[in-house]
Design an enzyme around this catalytic site. Structure first.
Site, PDB file in Angstrom:
ATOM      1  N   ARG A  76       0.593  -6.000   7.421  1.00  0.00           N
ATOM      2  CA  ARG A  76       1.164  -4.888   6.619  1.00  0.00           C
ATOM      3  C   ARG A  76       2.474  -4.479   7.183  1.00  0.00           C
ATOM      4  O   ARG A  76       2.803  -4.508   8.598  1.00  0.00           O
ATOM      5  CB  ARG A  76       0.297  -3.592   6.543  1.00  0.00           C
ATOM      6  CG  ARG A  76      -1.068  -3.812   5.834  1.00  0.00           C
ATOM      7  CD  ARG A  76      -0.773  -3.727   4.174  1.00  0.00           C
ATOM      8  NE  ARG A  76      -1.882  -3.923   3.448  1.00  0.00           N
ATOM      9  CZ  ARG A  76      -2.585  -4.917   2.892  1.00  0.00           C
ATOM     10  NH1 ARG A  76      -2.050  -5.909   3.310  1.00  0.00           N
ATOM     11  NH2 ARG A  76      -3.668  -4.997   2.420  1.00  0.00           N
ATOM     12  N   HIS A 109       4.468 -11.384  -0.516  1.00  0.00           N
ATOM     13  CA  HIS A 109       3.006 -10.964  -0.387  1.00  0.00           C
ATOM     14  C   HIS A 109       2.127 -12.270  -0.773  1.00  0.00           C
ATOM     15  O   HIS A 109       1.315 -11.943  -1.735  1.00  0.00           O
ATOM     16  CB  HIS A 109       2.675  -9.568  -0.924  1.00  0.00           C
ATOM     17  CG  HIS A 109       1.400  -8.802  -0.047  1.00  0.00           C
ATOM     18  ND1 HIS A 109       1.347  -7.607   0.077  1.00  0.00           N
ATOM     19  CD2 HIS A 109       0.361  -9.623   0.486  1.00  0.00           C
ATOM     20  CE1 HIS A 109       0.369  -7.379   0.887  1.00  0.00           C
ATOM     21  NE2 HIS A 109      -0.312  -8.526   1.107  1.00  0.00           N
ATOM     22  N   GLY A 151      -8.422 -10.106  15.219  1.00  0.00           N
ATOM     23  CA  GLY A 151      -9.690 -10.180  14.160  1.00  0.00           C
ATOM     24  C   GLY A 151      -9.687 -11.375  13.708  1.00  0.00           C
ATOM     25  O   GLY A 151      -9.379 -12.572  14.269  1.00  0.00           O
ATOM     26  N   ARG A 152     -10.578 -11.664  12.475  1.00  0.00           N
ATOM     27  CA  ARG A 152     -10.718 -12.868  11.879  1.00  0.00           C
ATOM     28  C   ARG A 152      -9.582 -13.743  11.616  1.00  0.00           C
ATOM     29  O   ARG A 152      -9.347 -14.881  11.864  1.00  0.00           O
ATOM     30  CB  ARG A 152     -11.428 -12.609  10.445  1.00  0.00           C
ATOM     31  CG  ARG A 152     -12.912 -11.903  10.539  1.00  0.00           C
ATOM     32  CD  ARG A 152     -13.387 -11.614   9.162  1.00  0.00           C
ATOM     33  NE  ARG A 152     -14.338 -10.755   9.033  1.00  0.00           N
ATOM     34  CZ  ARG A 152     -14.439  -9.417   9.099  1.00  0.00           C
ATOM     35  NH1 ARG A 152     -13.304  -8.680   8.841  1.00  0.00           N
ATOM     36  NH2 ARG A 152     -15.577  -9.139   8.660  1.00  0.00           N
ATOM     37  N   ILE A 153      -8.410 -12.870  10.816  1.00  0.00           N
ATOM     38  CA  ILE A 153      -7.292 -13.803  10.790  1.00  0.00           C
ATOM     39  C   ILE A 153      -6.502 -14.357  11.847  1.00  0.00           C
ATOM     40  O   ILE A 153      -5.981 -15.480  12.029  1.00  0.00           O
ATOM     41  CB  ILE A 153      -6.318 -13.099   9.675  1.00  0.00           C
ATOM     42  CG1 ILE A 153      -7.094 -12.860   8.468  1.00  0.00           C
ATOM     43  CG2 ILE A 153      -5.054 -13.803   9.258  1.00  0.00           C
ATOM     44  CD1 ILE A 153      -6.514 -11.715   7.489  1.00  0.00           C
ATOM     45  N   THR A 177       2.315 -10.975   8.110  1.00  0.00           N
ATOM     46  CA  THR A 177       1.420 -11.124   6.793  1.00  0.00           C
ATOM     47  C   THR A 177       0.514 -10.079   6.955  1.00  0.00           C
ATOM     48  O   THR A 177      -0.600 -10.448   6.221  1.00  0.00           O
ATOM     49  CB  THR A 177       0.966 -12.707   7.103  1.00  0.00           C
ATOM     50  OG1 THR A 177       0.066 -12.520   8.252  1.00  0.00           O
ATOM     51  CG2 THR A 177       2.033 -13.785   7.292  1.00  0.00           C
ATOM     52  N   GLU A 222       6.942  -2.582  -1.907  1.00  0.00           N
ATOM     53  CA  GLU A 222       6.733  -3.838  -2.666  1.00  0.00           C
ATOM     54  C   GLU A 222       6.819  -3.578  -4.095  1.00  0.00           C
ATOM     55  O   GLU A 222       6.013  -2.822  -4.523  1.00  0.00           O
ATOM     56  CB  GLU A 222       5.461  -4.513  -2.086  1.00  0.00           C
ATOM     57  CG  GLU A 222       5.417  -4.868  -0.631  1.00  0.00           C
ATOM     58  CD  GLU A 222       4.058  -5.595  -0.221  1.00  0.00           C
ATOM     59  OE1 GLU A 222       3.265  -5.769  -1.068  1.00  0.00           O
ATOM     60  OE2 GLU A 222       4.135  -5.795   0.824  1.00  0.00           O
TER      61      GLU A 222
HETATM   62  C1  DGY Z   1      -5.171  -8.362   1.598  1.00  0.00           C
HETATM   63  O1  DGY Z   1      -6.196  -8.813   1.390  1.00  0.00           O
HETATM   64  O2  DGY Z   1      -5.228  -7.125   2.569  1.00  0.00           O
HETATM   65  C2  DGY Z   1      -3.910  -8.697   1.582  1.00  0.00           C
HETATM   66  O3  DGY Z   1      -2.724  -8.330   1.694  1.00  0.00           O
HETATM   67  C3  DGY Z   1      -4.055  -9.656   0.051  1.00  0.00           C
HETATM   68  O4  DGY Z   1      -4.702 -10.290  -0.116  1.00  0.00           O
END
Ligand code: DGY
Length: 322
Positions: free
Chosen positions: A233, A281, A155-157, A231, A262
């Protein structure tokens, strides 16, 4: 004024000011999130909620908050919202995509570099007086240049992580359910990606389909020299399977920013492993990004209170019902 908004934590002051100019605002001012009871109490008085990923919003809570018509989540992920429950009650929900893409991609790279080059072990060794001299094989890690990065979820990230990978001279392969394309990225079936990558990084959303996507069988496919970074979930990767793979040396190292619980309980066995970097996080944790996230959440609340379509709606099917 447009209505009453419960903001479940202190957020960027300017964003809060913009909200307060148009609505009555109740802010939960404690450092820790409101309890379920306090969340329910705040929601019961509100027309809109501005929530964080620590707030579980579901049907039971909304049944006690009949005036709520908007939930703006200040995060890109929205697995803390029981979306079907919201839609059923004609409540529009939003997230804050885009503005945290670069910050999260940067932090992913911080973890890739830290895990691949054993920065945690190096820092601890120095502090413990274990750095005796320059040694040819002291804390040697993984060469990234020429290695293969496997992105799970393009996706974007994921795409932003891929762009950075080219600067490090890495080959990039990706698996995504919808098979999107990105420059310089080759699609691979998931199992092929896991078997071939030197670094695997997780960027898909947490859904019923992605829960436990990476379990013992998948970890067993990875190279023993490989690094896993998450990074996104935690629930996408099976905690016990990962623990076993790291403890047995089945994979070389991991970098984790997200956890099933968490904050990560201090008796979690992950804390006893040298080959894992653990962060609280921090993916989107830059000053500018958090301000942009707050402002986008406010934009969505205000749009909803004005009876307009939410600019970042995550349950657009709600507009067929309203
Ligand atoms: C999100 O935006 O989903 C991150 O886990 C926190 O910024």
């Amino acid at each position: 004024l447009l209505g009453r908004v419960f903001v479940t934590r202190r957020i960027d002051k300017a964003a809060l000011g913009r909200l307060a100019a148009h609505a009555t605002v109740d802010v939960w001012r404690e450092r820790l999130p409101p309890s379920r009871e306090m969340l329910s109490e705040g929601a019961a008085r509100a027309d809109a909620l501005l929530t964080l990923l620590t707030d579980r919003i579901d049907g039971a809570l909304l049944d006690r908050a009949p005036t709520v018509r908007v939930v703006a989540n200040m995060a890109s992920g929205y697995d803390n919202l029981a979306l079907a429950d919201l839609t059923e009650r004609r409540i529009a929900a939003s997230n804050t995509p885009d503005v945290l893409t670069d910050a999260t991609a940067d932090l992913t790279w911080a973890l890739i570099l830290a895990a691949a080059r054993r920065l945690g072990e190096g820092d601890r060794a120095l502090r413990a007086g274990a750095w005796r001299t320059w040694e040819p094989d002291f804390l040697t890690g993984l060469d990234l240049c020429g290695a293969t990065l496997g992105i799970v979820g393009l996706g974007r990230i994921g795409a932003a992580v891929a762009r950075r990978a080219h600067g490090f001279g890495m080959r990039v392969v990706a698996w995504s359910r919808t098979r999107p394309t990105a420059p310089g990225v080759d699609w691979r079936p998931l199992h092929e990606l896991l078997a071939g990558a030197d670094v695997v990084t997780i960027h898909c959303a947490l859904t019923a389909e992605t829960t436990g996507l990476i379990g013992a069988r998948e970890l067993a496919l990875m190279k023993p020299t490989a690094v896993l970074v998450n990074t996104a979930r935690a629930e996408i990767v099976d905690h016990d399977a990962l623990l076993g793979a790291l403890a047995s040396g089945r994979i070389a190292a991991a970098g984790l920013d997200v956890f099933d619980t968490e904050p990560l309980p201090l008796d979690d066995p992950l804390l006893g492993l040298p080959n894992v970097i653990l962060l609280p996080h921090l993916g989107s944790a830059t000053v500018g990004t958090r301000a942009r996230m707050a402002n986008i959440a406010v934009d969505n609340v205000l749009a909803g209170l004005r009876g307009e379509r939410l600019p970042n709606c995550v349950n657009p099917e709600v507009y067929d019902l309203i």
